[in-house]
Motif scaffolding. Structure first.
Motif, short mmCIF file in Angstrom:
data_model
loop_
_atom_site.label_atom_id
_atom_site.label_comp_id
_atom_site.label_asym_id
_atom_site.label_seq_id
_atom_site.Cartn_x
_atom_site.Cartn_y
_atom_site.Cartn_z
N THR A 1 -23.28 -17.81 42.63
CA THR A 1 -22.91 -19.06 42.94
C THR A 1 -23.33 -19.03 44.68
O THR A 1 -23.61 -18.03 45.39
N SER A 2 -23.10 -20.15 45.28
CA SER A 2 -22.95 -20.31 46.66
C SER A 2 -21.66 -20.05 47.42
O SER A 2 -20.54 -19.90 46.68
N ALA A 3 -21.56 -19.61 48.53
CA ALA A 3 -20.49 -19.38 49.31
C ALA A 3 -19.40 -20.49 49.38
O ALA A 3 -18.31 -20.30 49.12
N THR A 4 -19.97 -21.70 49.00
CA THR A 4 -19.08 -22.87 48.97
C THR A 4 -18.29 -23.01 47.77
O THR A 4 -17.24 -23.10 47.73
N ASP A 5 -18.92 -22.52 46.48
CA ASP A 5 -18.54 -22.50 45.21
C ASP A 5 -17.37 -21.27 45.27
O ASP A 5 -16.40 -21.47 44.59
N HIS B 1 -20.04 -11.44 48.46
CA HIS B 1 -21.21 -11.82 47.84
C HIS B 1 -20.93 -13.07 46.74
O HIS B 1 -19.97 -12.81 46.02
N PRO B 2 -21.49 -14.13 46.86
CA PRO B 2 -21.05 -15.20 46.03
C PRO B 2 -21.46 -14.95 44.40
O PRO B 2 -20.82 -15.56 43.61
N ARG C 1 -20.18 -7.69 50.19
CA ARG C 1 -21.51 -7.44 50.00
C ARG C 1 -22.10 -6.18 50.06
O ARG C 1 -23.40 -5.80 49.99
#
Length: 671
Positions: free
Chosen positions: A218-222, A214-215, A243
């Motif tokens: 933030t985003s998964a990219t971050d 789970h981000p 998750r």
């Protein structure tokens, strides 16, 4: 000749070959005997025709006994039937077979001991038929080393697998080389097949693509950028969340070879525990704040009526215009005594609250033990006389050093000990004070020969509201004094203790650190106490004006009666700050007496306004308040009051403050 020996300088004849068969056989035999491996040569029928010295040593047979024997004599019994067929097959299709072909082979010594071997076979065609040369090597040491290495590896893998968290090792090329099943379960989502051999980036990308983590806002990219950056420069820890809601803590460390060791721990319970602690701390702080507010409110509510009760009782007791009869004076003294007792109970509860909340202001300084004991003895003498108890202070050693303590709080502790020794002592008994140096601390003891403390009550003696089973009876008390004593001693870097025997008495002690020159505590100024009572001011000259801003009618009546003893003094009472400050601004009195808790504008705000106006800034203001919490004193500390007195007001103390102001010359009028 040029440093050469005679033999070295002598010319050697050239090597002429091995034309002599006997000579050549001898040379080849010596060559075979110097070979590092055992050599056994057999004919087409499997009979041994030649062995070297190493073969003799390896198998334990003399050469003559081996020559002519079948080669199977060197092979364990269980392998001989199959070996005959293998040997015939090799003769039918001879070819070189090097050592280490992967077969598990064993030899047997003359004494029957088996051992592992490696064999290389070479066909030797001769005029007399096909010979087979077998070079045999004992690999016992190698097998033992391999076994040890295998066991170490098994132990390592077992240890890695037993780790509760995930464990993984990446090599210098960032490829996974080892992991346990927990790591496979955490990092294996979204990946088919084995994890070992995959790169770190490949593992992270596959898991993020599968939504395994789970981000957290933030985003998964971050999340990927944070994780990769941490992996490149692992410092501290990295916290991620799955998750499913599990909190994971990743810890990575570099190896000397340039690889990375990664551990992943499930800290869900720890995080939840920390959150519960934060919630509990917030609730405790809220409860403590509510308790403080409650105590402040109750202090105000209790002190306000006590102010009138004790104030009027003191006025009656000291009334010189209409003196009381002895009978009435005795009754008033009972009122004063019980009122003072009630006030002490309120003060003790507030004091305990301040100590428990850590809001006690201490001034650590060098304190002379002898001086403190002398003052405590003087203070306790009247109480001891009434109880028919003698106070004895043992001589203090002349070389006894000062202690590092808050003078007022140190005396408070000795007063608590001393008053308990008197209250719980026996009639015509003794309360004894003594002091002695014990290492780097000074111990002050207070002993009595009274009723003592039952053994079952001793464990809780320093707990609040615990009176050692004396909750009922003629001896007054709240059971707070010893709890306050213990906490105050600890705040000053000391400790307390006691010993007691029921029916024989008790001895309580406090130990405080010795004061060393150059190690000073923060100083604080103290007003000198006055032992004499102030007499009413006999003012001369113009009349003096006092404005009293107070909404309680009883307090106003008390002030009027008190000021009746002062000559040429006028008093104006005002019930609100809004009206009071305008009156002060217009009349410019010699003194303002300000209640802090007023309806509408508070006394603090009214004082700030008076201090801000040029025409009223120099007028002395005495604050009176039923609030006695530390926070109240802190709020008024910088407000600019001439005095800050708490209710119930002590008439003598207020009278001295009034006398100081009224005896001073009137301030010059503002320009």
């Amino acid at each position: 000749m040029n440093g050469m020996t005679e033999d070295e300088g002598r010319e050697r004849p050239p090597f002429r070959g091995l034309s002599d068969r006997k000579h050549s056989d001898e040379v080849f035999r010596k060559l075979l005997d110097t070979a590092p491996d055992a050599v056994v040569v057999v004919d087409e029928l499997g009979r041994i025709v030649l062995v070297n010295l190493q073969a003799e040593r390896l198998f334990g047979y003399p050469r003559d006994e081996l020559i002519g024997s079948e080669v199977e004599v060197l092979i364990p019994q269980r392998f001989r039937p199959t070996h005959v067929g293998n040997r015939k097959g090799f003769v039918a299709s001879p070819k070189v077979r090097p050592m280490g072909s992967g077969l598990e082979l064993f030899g047997i010594k003359r004494d029957g001991a088996e051992f592992p071997i490696e064999i290389s076979l070479s066909p030797l065609p001769t005029e007399e038929g096909m010979l087979t040369s077998a070079s045999i090597r004992d690999i016992t040491d190698r097998k033992q080393n391999e076994l040890r290495v295998r066991r170490i590896q098994e132990h390592l893998l077992s240890a890695v697998e037993s780790i509760q968290g995930a464990f993984a090792i990446f090599d210098a090329k960032d490829r996974l080389v080892l992991c346990n099943s927990t790591c496979h379960r955490i990092l294996g989502r979204g990946i088919e097949g084995a994890l070992v051999g995959r790169s770190f980036d490949e593992l992270v990308d596959a898991n993020l693509e599968a939504g395994a983590f789970h981000p957290s806002g933030t985003s998964a990219t971050d999340l990927r950028l944070r994780w990769v950056a941490y992996h490149r420069e692992p410092t501290g820890v990295l916290d991620v969340r799955t998750r499913e809601g599990h909190d994971l803590r990743i810890v990575e460390r570099r190896t000397p070879e340039g690889g990375t060791v990664m551990t992943i721990w499930d800290v869900t319970e720890e995080v939840e525990h920390e959150q519960e602690l934060r919630r509990a701390r917030a609730l405790a702080e809220a409860a403590n704040s509510a308790k403080s507010e409650f105590l402040a409110s109750m202090s105000h509510e209790l002190r306000t009526p006590l102010n009138a009760i004790l104030g009027f009782a003191q006025l009656l007791h000291r009334d010189k215009k209409t003196p009381l009869s002895d009978r009435h004076r005795e009754r008033i003294e009972h009122v004063l005594k019980e009122g003072e007792h009630l006030l002490r109970l309120i003060d003790e509860i507030l004091d305990l609250s301040r100590v428990e909340s850590g809001r006690v202001l201490l001034s650590l300084e060098p304190v002379g033990v002898a001086q403190a004991l002398a003052e405590v003895r003087t203070t306790l003498e009247p109480m001891a006389t009434r109880a028919d108890v003698e106070i004895a202070v043992r001589p203090v050693p002349q070389d006894l050093p000062d202690v590092l303590a808050d003078y007022t709080r140190f005396k408070q502790i000795l007063m608590n000990y001393g008053s308990n020794a008197i209250k719980y002592g026996r009639r015509r008994g003794t309360a004894t004070f003594r002091a002695a140096l014990r290492g780097d601390v000074v111990r002050i003891c207070v002993a009595d020969d009274g009723i003592g403390i039952a053994e079952g009550q001793q464990e809780r003696i320093f707990q609040p509201f615990h009176r050692a089973g004396r909750d009922t009876g003629a001896i007054e008390g709240t059971g707070i004094g010893l709890a306050i004593t213990k906490r105050l001693a600890e705040l000053m870097g000391g400790r307390v203790g006691f010993q007691s025997r029921e029916g024989q008495g008790s001895e309580f002690w406090i130990e405080l650190p010795v004061h060393h020159p150059g190690v000073e505590g923060p100083g604080v100024s103290r007003a000198e106490a006055r032992s004499e009572d102030a007499s009413p001011a006999e003012a001369q000259g113009p009349r003096r004006l006092i404005v009293y801003i107070e909404d309680n009618p009883s307090s106003c009546a008390l002030m009027e009666d008190l000021l009746a003893d002062f000559e040429r003094v006028d008093l104006i009472t005002v019930p609100s700050a809004e009206v009071g400050i305008e009156l002060v601004r217009a009349r410019r009195p010699d003194l303002v007496i300000m209640d802090i808790h007023l309806p509408g504008m508070s006394g603090l705000e009214a004082t700030r306004r008076l201090r801000g106006w040029p025409e009223t800034s120099a007028i002395p203001i005495i604050a009176l308040s039923a609030a006695a919490m530390v926070s109240d004193a802190e709020r008024v500390e910088d407000a600019g009051f001439y005095r800050y007195l708490t209710k119930p007001v002590r008439v003598d103390e207020l009278a001295r403050a009034l006398e100081e102001v009224l005896m001073a010359p009137p301030p010059a009028p503002a320009e």
